[in-house]
Design an enzyme around this catalytic site. Structure first.
Site, PDB file in Angstrom:
ATOM      1  N   SER A  40      37.755 -36.023 -39.935  1.00 58.94           N
ATOM      2  CA  SER A  40      36.751 -35.909 -40.974  1.00 58.94           C
ATOM      3  C   SER A  40      36.329 -37.294 -41.465  1.00 58.94           C
ATOM      4  O   SER A  40      35.888 -38.132 -40.682  1.00 58.94           O
ATOM      5  CB  SER A  40      37.300 -35.024 -42.106  1.00 58.94           C
ATOM      6  OG  SER A  40      36.282 -34.589 -42.960  1.00 58.94           O
ATOM      7  N   ASP A 158      35.768 -28.368 -39.573  1.00 53.24           N
ATOM      8  CA  ASP A 158      36.471 -29.590 -39.982  1.00 53.24           C
ATOM      9  C   ASP A 158      37.865 -29.710 -39.358  1.00 53.24           C
ATOM     10  O   ASP A 158      38.669 -28.779 -39.419  1.00 53.24           O
ATOM     11  CB  ASP A 158      36.592 -29.577 -41.509  1.00 53.24           C
ATOM     12  CG  ASP A 158      37.071 -30.890 -42.084  1.00 53.24           C
ATOM     13  OD1 ASP A 158      38.206 -31.302 -41.776  1.00 53.24           O
ATOM     14  OD2 ASP A 158      36.321 -31.516 -42.856  1.00 53.24           O
TER      15      ASP A 158
END
Length: 290
Positions: A40, A158
């Site tokens: 991320s 994610d």
């Protein structure tokens, strides 16, 4: 010869800490690693580091990620994105174009993504062809970002859902000297979600992601345990924010973010000055020290 790796945790706006650490590394031309893995915001931070673009991540976090075009509660209330990840990536590349030749002639960069079909982490080596796809996927926060990035035959969310701190993956890839930049203080332990039923309902379309979210805290804390007690013959070095680090996942106030960045700069300097010791900490207040 055993490999060395740099692992950078995500954490949305908490990535401001790692940006300070990595800016310090760049200023001192410090890159003693064979490869890097990011998740991320950690992967985004590593782009700037490997392309040698100081202050890029600082500007992206403090100027673009605080923009209403990226973070927008009214839009979310109307059924849109809370965070527009694709806009952030495109705007970052427009305002702060990366030196792709330098980026891809540096050490290999891997980014963790979470496969929506399996709920497990996949790790992509970032290259010229998949750069934007991988960066969108690794930062595609579930629920907050409505799009589901798909490429290379899979669809993803994610990377922090399945593997927030991919230190075990670095080990699996042969690293025996691993430096980890965390986005929480050393005392942090992730707590299990308070409302598992709500998580299951919100992610009903993606049951494997819902399940991954339910066991995320357990997986996260197992990674911390791996860091505390690495396998024999492995050194794990940790750079973590101080206990007074006040930046939260969605902190938007400039003074708070700037203070978090300066903490990263200071921690980076401490790390460089004490590579052979306990990184500015003593055994009594450091659970991770080697």
């Amino acid at each position: 010869m055993a490999k060395s790796a740099l692992v950078v945790e995500g954490g949305a706006m908490r990535g401001i800490f790692a940006s300070g650490v990595l800016d310090t590394f760049m200023e001192n031309e410090f890159m003693p690693y064979d490869f890097a893995i990011g998740v991320s915001a950690g992967a985004s931070n590593l782009l700037g580091y490997l392309a040698h673009y100081p202050q890029r991540s600082f500007d992206v976090i403090t100027k673009l990620a605080t923009n209403k075009r990226f973070f927008n509660l009214p839009r979310f209330a109307r059924g849109g994105d809370l965070v527009d990840v694709k806009w952030l990536i495109d705007e970052s590349n427009t305002r702060h174009p990366l030196n792709l030749e330098r980026l891809f002639n540096s050490i290999p960069l891997y980014a963790a993504v979470t496969n929506i079909d399996s709920g497990n982490a996949d790790y992509y080596q970032v290259n010229k062809d998949n750069l934007n796809d991988v960066m969108e996927a690794t930062t595609a926060l579930p629920i907050a970002y409505k799009s589901t990035p798909c490429f290379s035959g899979g669809c993803y969310t994610d990377g922090g859902v399945a593997d927030s701190i991919p230190v075990k993956e670095a080990y699996r890839r042969g690293a025996r000297d691993i430096t980890v930049i965390l986005s929480h203080p050393l005392s942090y332990q992730m707590k299990a979600t308070r409302s598992p039923w709500l998580m299951t309902k919100l992610l009903a379309r993606y049951p494997q992601i819902a399940q991954a979210m339910l066991v995320r805290a357990e997986n996260y804390n197992q990674s911390l345990e791996f860091i505390r007690n690495p396998p024999e013959g492995t050194t794990i070095r940790v750079i973590a924010p101080p206990e007074e680090f006040a930046v939260k996942r969605l902190s938007m106030k400039s003074p708070t973010l700037i203070e978090g960045y300066q903490m990263g700069v200071s921690s980076g300097l401490n790390h460089l000055s004490s590579r052979d010791g306990t990184f500015g900490l003593d055994i009594e207040n450091c659970h991770f020290c080697v």
